[in-house]
Design a protein around this motif. Sequence first.
Motif, mmCIF file in Angstrom:
data_model
loop_
_atom_site.group_PDB
_atom_site.id
_atom_site.type_symbol
_atom_site.label_atom_id
_atom_site.label_comp_id
_atom_site.label_asym_id
_atom_site.label_seq_id
_atom_site.Cartn_x
_atom_site.Cartn_y
_atom_site.Cartn_z
ATOM 1 N N TYR A 126 0.836 -1.201 0.000
ATOM 2 C CA TYR A 126 0.000 0.000 0.000
ATOM 3 C C TYR A 126 0.875 1.257 0.000
ATOM 4 O O TYR A 126 1.928 1.288 0.645
ATOM 5 N N THR A 127 0.400 2.284 -0.711
ATOM 6 C CA THR A 127 1.146 3.539 -0.776
ATOM 7 C C THR A 127 0.190 4.723 -0.620
ATOM 8 O O THR A 127 -0.985 4.633 -0.967
ATOM 9 N N HIS A 128 0.725 5.816 -0.105
ATOM 10 C CA HIS A 128 -0.081 7.019 0.159
ATOM 11 C C HIS A 128 0.812 8.227 -0.132
ATOM 12 O O HIS A 128 1.675 8.585 0.656
ATOM 13 N N PRO A 129 0.679 8.841 -1.338
ATOM 14 C CA PRO A 129 1.590 9.915 -1.737
ATOM 15 C C PRO A 129 1.103 11.309 -1.333
ATOM 16 O O PRO A 129 -0.091 11.595 -1.332
ATOM 17 N N GLU A 130 2.066 12.162 -0.990
ATOM 18 C CA GLU A 130 1.806 13.583 -0.723
ATOM 19 C C GLU A 130 2.445 14.341 -1.889
ATOM 20 O O GLU A 130 3.668 14.454 -1.973
ATOM 21 N N ILE A 131 1.619 14.866 -2.788
ATOM 22 C CA ILE A 131 2.123 15.369 -4.065
ATOM 23 C C ILE A 131 2.212 16.893 -4.051
ATOM 24 O O ILE A 131 1.214 17.581 -3.812
ATOM 25 N N GLU A 132 3.410 17.400 -4.303
ATOM 26 C CA GLU A 132 3.652 18.850 -4.332
ATOM 27 C C GLU A 132 3.815 19.323 -5.769
ATOM 28 O O GLU A 132 4.327 18.586 -6.624
ATOM 29 N N PHE A 133 3.400 20.562 -6.018
ATOM 30 C CA PHE A 133 3.539 21.145 -7.349
ATOM 31 C C PHE A 133 3.416 22.661 -7.235
ATOM 32 O O PHE A 133 2.963 23.185 -6.211
ATOM 33 N N GLU A 182 -6.926 13.100 1.054
ATOM 34 C CA GLU A 182 -6.881 13.154 2.513
ATOM 35 C C GLU A 182 -6.695 14.584 3.014
ATOM 36 O O GLU A 182 -7.419 15.049 3.873
ATOM 37 N N TYR A 183 -5.695 15.292 2.488
ATOM 38 C CA TYR A 183 -5.413 16.670 2.919
ATOM 39 C C TYR A 183 -5.046 17.506 1.707
ATOM 40 O O TYR A 183 -4.603 16.990 0.682
ATOM 41 N N SER A 184 -5.153 18.829 1.858
ATOM 42 C CA SER A 184 -4.566 19.750 0.877
ATOM 43 C C SER A 184 -4.195 21.030 1.608
ATOM 44 O O SER A 184 -4.872 21.423 2.555
ATOM 45 N N GLY A 191 3.226 30.046 -4.474
ATOM 46 C CA GLY A 191 2.488 29.326 -5.506
ATOM 47 C C GLY A 191 2.576 27.813 -5.402
ATOM 48 O O GLY A 191 2.060 27.093 -6.257
ATOM 49 N N GLN A 192 3.235 27.310 -4.340
ATOM 50 C CA GLN A 192 3.425 25.857 -4.213
ATOM 51 C C GLN A 192 2.274 25.227 -3.428
ATOM 52 O O GLN A 192 1.900 25.709 -2.359
ATOM 53 N N GLN A 193 1.732 24.128 -3.949
ATOM 54 C CA GLN A 193 0.588 23.450 -3.340
ATOM 55 C C GLN A 193 0.952 22.014 -2.984
ATOM 56 O O GLN A 193 1.880 21.432 -3.549
ATOM 57 N N GLU A 194 0.167 21.440 -2.062
ATOM 58 C CA GLU A 194 0.294 20.007 -1.786
ATOM 59 C C GLU A 194 -1.097 19.406 -1.656
ATOM 60 O O GLU A 194 -1.978 19.969 -1.000
ATOM 61 N N ILE A 195 -1.301 18.278 -2.323
ATOM 62 C CA ILE A 195 -2.534 17.500 -2.186
ATOM 63 C C ILE A 195 -2.127 16.065 -1.897
ATOM 64 O O ILE A 195 -1.307 15.480 -2.619
ATOM 65 N N ASP A 196 -2.666 15.501 -0.812
ATOM 66 C CA ASP A 196 -2.307 14.146 -0.374
ATOM 67 C C ASP A 196 -3.431 13.180 -0.715
ATOM 68 O O ASP A 196 -4.591 13.408 -0.335
ATOM 69 N N LEU A 197 -3.092 12.111 -1.422
ATOM 70 C CA LEU A 197 -4.082 11.092 -1.768
ATOM 71 C C LEU A 197 -4.191 10.065 -0.654
ATOM 72 O O LEU A 197 -3.200 9.722 -0.007
ATOM 73 N N THR A 244 6.125 9.671 0.180
ATOM 74 C CA THR A 244 5.158 8.576 0.036
ATOM 75 C C THR A 244 5.226 7.642 1.235
ATOM 76 O O THR A 244 6.304 7.159 1.597
ATOM 77 N N HIS A 245 4.069 7.414 1.849
ATOM 78 C CA HIS A 245 3.953 6.496 2.981
ATOM 79 C C HIS A 245 3.747 5.084 2.443
ATOM 80 O O HIS A 245 2.950 4.882 1.515
ATOM 81 N N LEU A 246 4.466 4.133 3.025
ATOM 82 C CA LEU A 246 4.483 2.757 2.530
ATOM 83 C C LEU A 246 4.098 1.798 3.646
ATOM 84 O O LEU A 246 4.499 1.988 4.795
ATOM 85 N N SER A 247 3.341 0.762 3.298
ATOM 86 C CA SER A 247 3.083 -0.315 4.267
ATOM 87 C C SER A 247 2.825 -1.620 3.532
ATOM 88 O O SER A 247 2.390 -1.622 2.373
ATOM 89 N N LEU A 248 3.128 -2.712 4.202
ATOM 90 C CA LEU A 248 2.832 -4.052 3.694
ATOM 91 C C LEU A 248 1.764 -4.688 4.577
ATOM 92 O O LEU A 248 1.823 -4.570 5.811
#
Length: 445
Positions: A126-133, A182-184, A191-197, A244-248
Motif C-alpha cells: 500500500y502507498t499514500h503519496p503527498e504530491i507537491e507542485f 486526505e489533505y490539501s 504558488g506551491q501546493q500540496e494534495i495528499d491522496l 510517500t507512505h508505505l506499508s505491507l
Amino acid sequence: MGKQEDFVLRALEERDVRFVRLWFTDVLGFLKSVAVAPAELEGAFSEGIGFDGSAIEGFARVYEADMLAKPDPSTFQILPWRGEGPSTARMFCDIVMPDGSPSYADPRYVLKRTLSAAADKGFTFYTHPEIEFYLFKDSPQDGVEPVPVDRSGYFDHTAHSHGSDFRREAITMLEAMGISVEYSHHEGGPGQQEIDLRYADALSTADNVMTFRTVVREVALSQDIWATFMPKPFTTHPGSGMHTHLSLFEGDRNAFFEAGAEYQISRTGRHFIAGLLKHAAEITAVTNQWVNSYKRLIGGGEAPSYICWGHNNRSAMIRVPMYKPNKGQSTRIELRSMDAACNPYLAFAVILAAGMKGIEEEYELPREAEDDVWSLTERERKMLGIQPLPKTLAEAIHIAEDSELLATTLGEHVYDYFLRNKRAEWEDYRGQVSAFERNQMLPVL
C-alpha cells in the motif's frame, strides 16, 4: 466477458458516453491516449486496440512494432472536465503483444509483476503519496523566470487565493473520479501546493498519480494558470517532492506493526527499511529520473540528501512517523526522496523490490539518525556511516548500471531503454551553457 466489462458497457449507454479514452504510460512516465467510439469497446476488451509500439518512447524496435492496448474495466471513470452534454470516459490499459502475452515494455506490467512476486510471499503493498507542485500565472516561456500565482507560505490561509480556489476545484474533480483526497494545503514556496491522496494498493495509487497529474493540469488551464511537477523550478524556493507512505499487509494484518517493539515497527518492517536504505542509491535514477531532480535533492529544505532513517526525523530519507495508540493498522514508513515527476509504476516497483530484498535477505537495520543530518559535518556523517544519495543524474546512472536489483525488477528491455534515455538527457544537459555561467563569467573573463 466478465461483470466489470458488462458494467462498463451498460454505463456507456446510461451516461451518454460518446468517446472512451484509453490511457497508458510510456517508459518515462508520459501519459498516452487513444480515443475509441463506444461501439469499438467490446472488441477492445476481447482483443485490444492495435497501435505502432515503435512510435512510443521505449516500447519497441521497428521490426517488432505491433502491440495491443487492452482496457482494464476496473479503471473506468467519466472525465469530469469534459463539461456538460455527451460524456467522455477513460480507462487505463495493459499493453500486450499480438500473441496475448504481456508487453515487456509496459511500465504498468513491470509494477504488476513486482506486486505479484510480493503476493507470492503473502504481502500486499500500500502507498499514500503527498504530491507537491507549483502554480504559475502563465505558461512557461524560454529564458523567462515563471511568476507564481501567490506569495504565500506553508499552511497559509489567504483570502481569495488562486491556490485555495484551485485546490477546491481539483479535489472536487479527483473525488468525482473516485480518487480520495486526505489533505490539501499551501506548501512552503510561493504558488506551491500540496494534495495528499488517501492510501491504496500500489497499482491503484500509480494509476491515481497519472490521473492526478492530468486533472491538476486541466484545472490549471481552465483557470488560465499553469501547473508544473518540475522537481526544482526555482533556485531559492523549495523543490516539489512526493513524500510517500508505505506499508505491507498480510491479509488484513499490517505486517509493519508489532506491539511493544521499538516505535511499534516489526522485524518485517525493519528489514524492509534496511532494504530501501541498502539499495537507495541504485533506485534513485528511477525515483528521481530527471537532471532537475538532483537540484532538489542537494538543496536541503524538506528534501533528503543522505541515506538514513529516523523516528519522526524530517531530515532523514526514511521517516518512521509517530505511533498512534490503538492504531496499529496505520503503522507505516515515509520515503521522502521521490519526486512527482517520476514514472509512478516503475518507482513503486523498484521501491517494493528493494524492501522485499531486505525482508528476504533479512538485512540488519543500521542505527537511526537522531540529529538534523544536514547540520552534521561530512566527518560526523562518515563516522555515523551515513552515505549521500547520488548528487547528479550522471552519478545515479553510473550506480544504476551496476544494479542487479534494477535490471531484474525493470526487465532487460525497460532497464536498457531507460538508462540509454537518461544518458542522452545528461549529455544534452552537460553541453548547455547556463545563465549562471554567463552571469559569473561574462563580466570578468
